[in-house]
Write a protein that holds these residues in place. Structure first.
Motif, short mmCIF file in Angstrom:
data_model
loop_
_atom_site.label_atom_id
_atom_site.label_comp_id
_atom_site.label_asym_id
_atom_site.label_seq_id
_atom_site.Cartn_x
_atom_site.Cartn_y
_atom_site.Cartn_z
N MET A 1 24.99 30.27 45.34
CA MET A 1 25.79 31.46 45.11
C MET A 1 26.05 32.16 46.44
N ALA A 2 27.26 32.60 46.63
CA ALA A 2 27.63 33.32 47.86
C ALA A 2 26.89 34.64 47.92
N GLU A 3 26.73 35.14 49.12
CA GLU A 3 26.03 36.41 49.32
C GLU A 3 26.78 37.58 48.71
N LEU A 4 26.01 38.49 48.12
CA LEU A 4 26.57 39.69 47.51
C LEU A 4 26.53 40.82 48.52
N ARG A 5 27.51 41.70 48.43
CA ARG A 5 27.52 42.89 49.28
C ARG A 5 28.12 44.05 48.51
N LEU A 6 27.84 45.26 48.97
CA LEU A 6 28.36 46.47 48.36
C LEU A 6 29.47 47.06 49.19
N GLU A 7 30.37 47.74 48.51
CA GLU A 7 31.43 48.48 49.17
C GLU A 7 31.66 49.74 48.34
N GLU A 8 31.91 50.86 49.01
CA GLU A 8 32.20 52.08 48.27
C GLU A 8 33.44 51.90 47.41
N LEU A 9 33.42 52.52 46.25
CA LEU A 9 34.60 52.50 45.40
C LEU A 9 35.72 53.22 46.14
N SER A 10 36.89 52.61 46.15
CA SER A 10 38.02 53.18 46.90
C SER A 10 39.33 52.81 46.21
N ALA A 11 40.41 53.34 46.72
CA ALA A 11 41.73 53.03 46.18
C ALA A 11 42.03 51.55 46.27
N SER A 12 41.45 50.87 47.25
CA SER A 12 41.75 49.45 47.43
C SER A 12 40.98 48.53 46.48
N ASN A 13 39.92 49.04 45.82
CA ASN A 13 39.15 48.16 44.94
C ASN A 13 38.97 48.71 43.52
N VAL A 14 39.49 49.89 43.24
CA VAL A 14 39.28 50.50 41.93
C VAL A 14 39.96 49.72 40.80
N VAL A 15 41.11 49.13 41.05
CA VAL A 15 41.79 48.36 40.01
C VAL A 15 40.93 47.14 39.65
N ALA A 16 40.40 46.47 40.65
CA ALA A 16 39.54 45.31 40.38
C ALA A 16 38.29 45.73 39.62
N ALA A 17 37.71 46.87 39.96
CA ALA A 17 36.52 47.36 39.26
C ALA A 17 36.84 47.66 37.80
N ASN A 18 38.02 48.23 37.56
CA ASN A 18 38.42 48.56 36.19
C ASN A 18 38.85 47.34 35.40
N SER A 19 39.04 46.22 36.07
CA SER A 19 39.52 45.00 35.40
C SER A 19 38.40 43.99 35.13
N LEU A 20 37.16 44.37 35.37
CA LEU A 20 36.06 43.44 35.12
C LEU A 20 36.05 43.05 33.65
N SER A 21 35.87 41.76 33.39
CA SER A 21 35.89 41.29 32.00
C SER A 21 34.51 41.43 31.36
N LEU A 22 34.50 41.43 30.05
CA LEU A 22 33.27 41.56 29.28
C LEU A 22 33.10 40.34 28.38
N LYS A 23 31.86 40.10 28.00
CA LYS A 23 31.60 39.08 26.99
C LYS A 23 31.86 39.71 25.62
N PRO A 24 32.20 38.89 24.63
CA PRO A 24 32.46 39.43 23.29
C PRO A 24 31.29 40.29 22.79
N GLY A 25 31.65 41.46 22.26
CA GLY A 25 30.64 42.37 21.71
C GLY A 25 30.11 43.40 22.69
N GLN A 26 30.40 43.25 23.99
CA GLN A 26 29.86 44.17 24.98
C GLN A 26 30.64 45.47 25.11
N GLU A 27 31.89 45.48 24.68
CA GLU A 27 32.73 46.65 24.89
C GLU A 27 32.16 47.92 24.26
N GLN A 28 31.44 47.81 23.18
CA GLN A 28 30.88 49.00 22.54
C GLN A 28 29.76 49.64 23.35
#
Length: 151
Positions: A1-28
């Protein structure tokens, strides 16, 4: 697995953060009722929001909150929200994000973080227990309060 890193939430990554997919049943389980009730009294500037990147792809998001004077102990240093893309779940992304928040808490002199979740079979309880959170109570809305002692 590639290395993980953090980045502050910003205008350049907020759409990707809001688009994370869920497994069935997790939305609740995305936002416990207790968090929705508390948002009306949040202190501006208390949020700690980061995306988790693997290579250059957003695979997770964590929203922490640091409000040491909050009248409710469970909201003083807590995980407000943690989302991991469905394809990245079970690969250490959530653990990485929670550990980063715990490290931030230590920098701020905080030795315990909390999280709340709605109980349920496909909910996040097993994840939080695996990474060391223990149940310490319940909110007035029936959400479980978990705590992680850090040193």
């Amino acid at each position: 697995m590639a290395e993980l890193r953090l980045e502050e939430l910003s205008a350049s990554n907020v759409v990707a953060a809001n688009s994370l997919s869920l497994k069935p049943g997790q939305e609740q389980f995305i936002t416990p009722v207790s968090y929705s009730a508390e948002t009306s009294v949040l202190v501006p500037g208390s949020a700690w929001q980061r995306v988790v990147l693997q290579d250059d792809k957003v695979v997770g998001f964590i929203h922490g909150n640091f409000d040491p004077d909050n009248e409710h102990e469970e909201f003083r240093a807590c995980i407000w929200r943690i989302n991991v893309d469905a394809d990245a779940q079970g690969k250490g992304v959530g653990r990485f994000a929670a550990k980063a928040l715990a490290q931030e808490a230590l920098k701020r002199g905080v030795k315990r973080i909390t999280v709340m979740w709605e109980p349920g079979e496909t909910g996040p309880e097993a994840f939080f227990h695996r990474i060391g959170f223990v149940d310490i109570g319940e909110t007035q809305y029936g959400d479980v309060i978990g705590a992680l002692e850090i040193a």
